[in-house]
Write an enzyme that holds these catalytic residues in place. Structure first.
Site, PDB file in Angstrom:
ATOM      1  N   GLU A   1      28.352  15.142  44.894  1.00  0.00           N
ATOM      2  CA  GLU A   1      29.127  16.106  45.686  1.00  0.00           C
ATOM      3  C   GLU A   1      28.174  17.259  45.936  1.00  0.00           C
ATOM      4  O   GLU A   1      27.946  18.072  45.042  1.00  0.00           O
ATOM      5  CB  GLU A   1      30.339  16.602  44.891  1.00  0.00           C
ATOM      6  CG  GLU A   1      31.333  15.532  44.546  1.00  0.00           C
ATOM      7  CD  GLU A   1      32.100  15.049  45.760  1.00  0.00           C
ATOM      8  OE1 GLU A   1      32.207  15.818  46.732  1.00  0.00           O
ATOM      9  OE2 GLU A   1      32.563  13.908  45.734  1.00  0.00           O
TER      10      GLU A   1
ATOM     11  N   CYS B   1      31.918  25.087  47.638  1.00  0.00           N
ATOM     12  CA  CYS B   1      31.250  24.032  48.411  1.00  0.00           C
ATOM     13  C   CYS B   1      32.011  23.751  49.694  1.00  0.00           C
ATOM     14  O   CYS B   1      31.450  23.239  50.652  1.00  0.00           O
ATOM     15  CB  CYS B   1      31.156  22.775  47.575  1.00  0.00           C
ATOM     16  SG  CYS B   1      32.753  22.260  46.917  1.00  0.00           S
TER      17      CYS B   1
HETATM   18  P1  NAP Z   1      22.140  23.076  41.455  1.00  0.00           P
HETATM   19  O1  NAP Z   1      21.090  24.068  41.257  1.00  0.00           O
HETATM   20  O2  NAP Z   1      21.838  21.908  42.297  1.00  0.00           O
HETATM   21  O3  NAP Z   1      22.576  22.616  39.984  1.00  0.00           O
HETATM   22  C1  NAP Z   1      23.632  21.757  39.801  1.00  0.00           C
HETATM   23  C2  NAP Z   1      23.575  21.163  38.403  1.00  0.00           C
HETATM   24  O4  NAP Z   1      22.443  20.310  38.293  1.00  0.00           O
HETATM   25  C3  NAP Z   1      23.422  22.188  37.309  1.00  0.00           C
HETATM   26  O5  NAP Z   1      24.209  21.803  36.212  1.00  0.00           O
HETATM   27  C4  NAP Z   1      21.954  22.107  36.979  1.00  0.00           C
HETATM   28  O6  NAP Z   1      21.680  22.528  35.664  1.00  0.00           O
HETATM   29  C5  NAP Z   1      21.713  20.645  37.128  1.00  0.00           C
HETATM   30  N1  NAP Z   1      20.339  20.244  37.316  1.00  0.00           N
HETATM   31  C6  NAP Z   1      19.405  20.832  38.085  1.00  0.00           C
HETATM   32  N2  NAP Z   1      18.262  20.131  38.017  1.00  0.00           N
HETATM   33  C7  NAP Z   1      18.482  19.084  37.182  1.00  0.00           C
HETATM   34  C8  NAP Z   1      17.686  18.014  36.703  1.00  0.00           C
HETATM   35  N3  NAP Z   1      16.416  17.870  37.084  1.00  0.00           N
HETATM   36  N4  NAP Z   1      18.237  17.126  35.845  1.00  0.00           N
HETATM   37  C9  NAP Z   1      19.519  17.259  35.448  1.00  0.00           C
HETATM   38  N5  NAP Z   1      20.310  18.261  35.881  1.00  0.00           N
HETATM   39  C10 NAP Z   1      19.808  19.154  36.740  1.00  0.00           C
HETATM   40  O7  NAP Z   1      23.455  23.717  42.050  1.00  0.00           O
HETATM   41  P2  NAP Z   1      24.181  25.059  41.586  1.00  0.00           P
HETATM   42  O8  NAP Z   1      23.305  26.178  41.965  1.00  0.00           O
HETATM   43  O9  NAP Z   1      24.658  24.975  40.181  1.00  0.00           O
HETATM   44  O10 NAP Z   1      25.478  25.021  42.505  1.00  0.00           O
HETATM   45  C11 NAP Z   1      25.504  25.476  43.816  1.00  0.00           C
HETATM   46  C12 NAP Z   1      25.414  24.325  44.782  1.00  0.00           C
HETATM   47  O11 NAP Z   1      26.380  23.338  44.458  1.00  0.00           O
HETATM   48  C13 NAP Z   1      25.722  24.742  46.195  1.00  0.00           C
HETATM   49  O12 NAP Z   1      24.750  24.219  47.037  1.00  0.00           O
HETATM   50  C14 NAP Z   1      27.090  24.139  46.477  1.00  0.00           C
HETATM   51  O13 NAP Z   1      27.331  23.845  47.822  1.00  0.00           O
HETATM   52  C15 NAP Z   1      27.101  22.932  45.624  1.00  0.00           C
HETATM   53  N6  NAP Z   1      28.439  22.553  45.245  1.00  0.00           N
HETATM   54  C16 NAP Z   1      28.991  21.407  45.744  1.00  0.00           C
HETATM   55  C17 NAP Z   1      30.279  21.050  45.398  1.00  0.00           C
HETATM   56  C18 NAP Z   1      30.927  19.801  45.911  1.00  0.00           C
HETATM   57  O14 NAP Z   1      31.972  19.400  45.388  1.00  0.00           O
HETATM   58  N7  NAP Z   1      30.375  19.138  46.907  1.00  0.00           N
HETATM   59  C19 NAP Z   1      31.007  21.848  44.551  1.00  0.00           C
HETATM   60  C20 NAP Z   1      30.435  23.003  44.061  1.00  0.00           C
HETATM   61  C21 NAP Z   1      29.133  23.348  44.421  1.00  0.00           C
HETATM   62  P3  NAP Z   1      21.106  23.990  35.356  1.00  0.00           P
HETATM   63  O15 NAP Z   1      22.130  24.970  35.840  1.00  0.00           O
HETATM   64  O16 NAP Z   1      20.984  24.005  33.881  1.00  0.00           O
HETATM   65  O17 NAP Z   1      19.829  24.084  36.088  1.00  0.00           O
END
Ligand code: NAP
Length: 689
Positions: free
Chosen positions: A256, A295
């Site tokens: 997602e 999102c």
């Molecule tokens: P993110 O930076 O992509 O991180 C998402 C998750 O992935 C976090 O728990 C992060 O952990 C983890 N992660 C990052 N790199 C990883 C790796 N190499 N291995 C394992 N896990 C890893 O996103 P965010 O900043 O938390 O959230 C914002 C984004 O999420 C926005 O772009 C938004 O549009 C999107 N979003 C989408 C939805 C949907 O349902 N489609 C819902 C909400 C948000 P750490 O925090 O520990 O780095």
């Protein structure tokens, strides 16, 4: 300051090193260290597989649904400390309501769906059986059973509670244990919520584990029975989905990701219509709820070019009413972003968007907070100078930011919307049903959800930005290509569908549903005299016969007022290519069948609450003689009610053994006295003792 603990292998474990600092969104003060150093991820996966999975699989869908309900109610009862902590993420009370009570609501929604729509067993039958041979001795059925793995959740920072629960509910209902990895900036709130669940003792050991901090090497321990559900940015999704272990072992991966969701104001939604105002309200709400960190938020507001000035003015006036400040202050209508790093990222994204836009609004008053310390940002409304510019359709500013884009005709609105390359949701706002239909069908392929808004739904719409547990959440392309929730569709992601081939008796035993051609048991007397507990699948009766007369048909017509020509007009019925003569009403045939199979006295059958799948296969003519096969097809205990539901396979045959009608009769059948909440005492008069 403490380090967040992880809950693995049945106990809370502190990390062996301090790790990253999660900070308060308003004060910038450190809240907690976040690290998974020293946490044995391999042991967590094994614990889920060896302890959590078998326990969950030993339960029925209904028992697991009851767990979800209990946990949901527990979180609602203990919500206040979560609300308090949630302000540290920048969320207002209204924002936190979506996260906390919205999350508990997903558990309750799935609990109710599970009890109402799933069997009281462990196997889900998918569709009707397929008869593979002419004589019906070899059948196949598609069955779904829980996978023997673990569901690993990797969540985004913006919904630290809802994000966990919307993934937990379908996995747990399916019978699969979960390991949660929250995003670092808001992991403290997830940790608090998991602590409440663990302390409640409601979930079996191994059903839910938490890892705060990095889980990068967890993928090395996964295999083809496991499932990774990721929510976050498209960039992270791309990195994770190409992990060699996930690819080589076919680990299911659901993403997602972010998307450039659009809202389209229809050409008919002129400023004198209610829809014009509804559009403005929806855009402002989506910009400011959770400070735009959703999102599903509207990033592109598509408006007819001729109306764009008027809409820009309307949005600017509405945004001027937004009170930006401390999320703990009840008067605040928009709080902070999750942290200053996130705010700086949004500012960077706005800079990219500026190459193809003008600014409509980007300032505000910050009430009683210091925007240099807290992660505050003014709502930012931009206006495209080039509607086709790539940045507008590709740059997600994950904050209170939206771009107004002008369009000339519906085709260009559809084309511009599709430039988002796949989104979670789009809204279509217009008073014109034809316009709504044309837009919806033209953009549907690019979206997981389309929300159509007009004056008639203004008061009842659940809104552009609210994913619901009974609707699909996800979208194609840039949105990740995944699918979550969607009611019972969501549990199938955690189950394996298997085509099972065999004899009708084997398939009856495997699926828990009597299959055509399977053994019928006719040695127990009338099946309606048996208690639910004594009723075996296949218990059947082949009734006495009844000849249908013309008088029956005419009486039925007079008593009901149904004088349809096929029953009452000899000439027209004879001329009909379907009937070739007068025929009995279908409902008369059903009523006569009931007269043949019903047991008249009070007994274990409490009520008939409906019929399913009714088909009239052949006409019934005056003089035809009917019999009925009634066979116990499916049993579903209603826990604690004193009864269960029994579906009966009913086949009405004529004198040539041709099926004239087939359907399922749905009944409520009492448990034996004292069983499952049934009143103690003597067996019912009509019951078979
Ligand atoms: P993110 O930076 O992509 O991180 C998402 C998750 O992935 C976090 O728990 C992060 O952990 C983890 N992660 C990052 N790199 C990883 C790796 N190499 N291995 C394992 N896990 C890893 O996103 P965010 O900043 O938390 O959230 C914002 C984004 O999420 C926005 O772009 C938004 O549009 C999107 N979003 C989408 C939805 C949907 O349902 N489609 C819902 C909400 C948000 P750490 O925090 O520990 O780095």
């Amino acid at each position: 300051m403490r380090a967040l603990e992880s809950h693995v292998c049945g106990s809370w474990r502190a990390p062996s090193a301090d790790g990253v600092v999660a900070r308060h969104a308003v004060t910038g003060e450190p809240v907690a260290f976040v690290s998974s150093a020293g946490i044995d991820l391999s042991a967590a996966v094994t614990h889920a597989r060896d302890i959590g999975g078998p326990t969950l699989r030993s339960m029925t869908f209904h028992e697991r649904a009851n767990l979800l309900k209990a946990v949901g109610l527990q979180l609602i009862a203990e919500k206040e400390p979560l609300y308090e902590l949630s302000t540290a993420t920048g969320a207002t009370r209204a924002d936190s309501w979506i996260d906390i009570e919205g999350g508990a609501g997903v558990l309750l929604g799935y609990a109710s769906k599970g009890r109402r729509e799933l069997p009281d067993g462990n196997v889900l039958l998918d569709g009707e059986p397929e008869v593979l041979t002419r004589d019906g001795s070899f059948l196949a059925a598609h069955v779904a059973t829980p996978r023997h793995g673990v569901a690993v959740q990797i969540n985004a920072f913006n919904f630290p509670i809802w994000g966990v629960l919307e993934k937990l509910a379908p996995a747990l209902l399916a019978g699969v244990p979960t390991i949660v990895k929250p995003a670092t900036p808001t992991a403290f709130l997830t940790e608090a919520m998991v602590r409440l669940i663990v302390e409640s003792g409601l979930l079996p050991d191994g059903a839910l584990q938490l890892v705060c901090g990095s889980v990068e090497d967890i993928f090395d321990h996964l295999d083809g029975q496991d499932h990774v559900a990721f929510t976050g940015s498209a960039d992270t999704a791309t990195v994770l989905r190409s992990h060699p272990t996930l690819l080589s072992r076919s680990v299911r991966f659901n993403a997602e990701a972010d998307s450039l969701n659009a809202a389209i104001l229809g050409l008919s939604a002129t400023p004198d219509t209610a829809e014009f105002d509804l559009f403005a309200t929806e855009v402002v709400r989506e910009m400011t709820v959770k400070a735009g960190q959703k999102c599903t938020a509207i990033r592109r507001a598509l408006v007819p070019t001729s109306l764009i000035d008027t809409m820009a003015d309307a949005l600017a006036s509405a945004l001027a009413e937004i009170r930006v400040g401390d999320p703990a202050d009840e008067a605040t209508t928009m709080g902070a972003l999750v942290g200053t790093t996130q705010r700086d990222e949004v500012r960077g994204a706005v800079m990219s968007l500026r190459s193809a836009t003008d600014v409509v609004v980007d300032t505000c008053t910050f009430h009683d907070v210091d925007p240099d310390v807290g992660a505050f940002l003014a709502p930012t409304l931009l206006r495209a100078t080039d509607a086709n510019a790539r940045s507008i359709h590709a740059t997600e500013a994950f904050g209170p930011v939206c771009t107004l884009v002008g369009y000339d005709d519906l085709d260009s609105a559809v084309r511009l919307t599709a430039l988002g390359a796949g989104s979670l949701v789009a809204s279509v706002v217009t008073p014109d049903v034809d316009e709504a239909t044309a837009l919806t069908l033209s953009i549907a392929a690019h979206h997981g959800r389309v929300h159509v808004l007009d004056a008639s739904t203004a008061a009842t719409s659940t809104g552009h930005g609210s994913p619901l547990p009974n609707l699909v959440h996800g979208g194609p392309g840039r949105a990740g290509g995944g699918e979550e929730m969607g009611g019972l569709r969501g549990i199938r992601h955690h189950m394996q569908t298997t085509a099972v081939q065999g004899s009708p008796d084997v398939l009856t035993a495997v699926t828990g549903q009597w299959m055509p051609g399977a053994t019928r048991h006719m040695d127990r007397g009338h099946p309606f005299r048996l208690y639910f507990d004594d009723l075996e699948l296949g218990t059947a009766i082949h009734t006495e016969s009844r000849t249908v007369t013309l008088a029956d048909i005419e009486d039925f017509a007079h008593n009901t007022g149904d004088h349809f020509y096929a029953h009452m007009d000899e000439v027209a019925a004879t001329a009909s290519p379907i009937f070739g003569g007068r025929v009995a009403h279908g409902y008369l045939v059903l009523a006569l069948a009931a007269g043949l199979f019903v047991w008249p006295d009070p007994g274990p059958v409490l009520a008939n609450y409906g019929i399913d799948r009714c088909r009239f296969a052949k006409p019934t003519y005056p003089g035809d003689t009917l019999t009925v096969w009634l066979t116990a097809k499916r049993r579903t205990l209603r826990a604690g009610t004193g009864y269960g539901e029994v579906a009966w396979d009913a086949q009405i045959l004529n004198q040539d053994d041709e099926v004239v009608a087939a359907y399922d009769v749905l009944t409520m059948v009492a448990n034996r006295p004292g069983v499952n909440g049934a009143p103690d005492g003597e067996p019912k008069a009509g019951a078979d003792r």
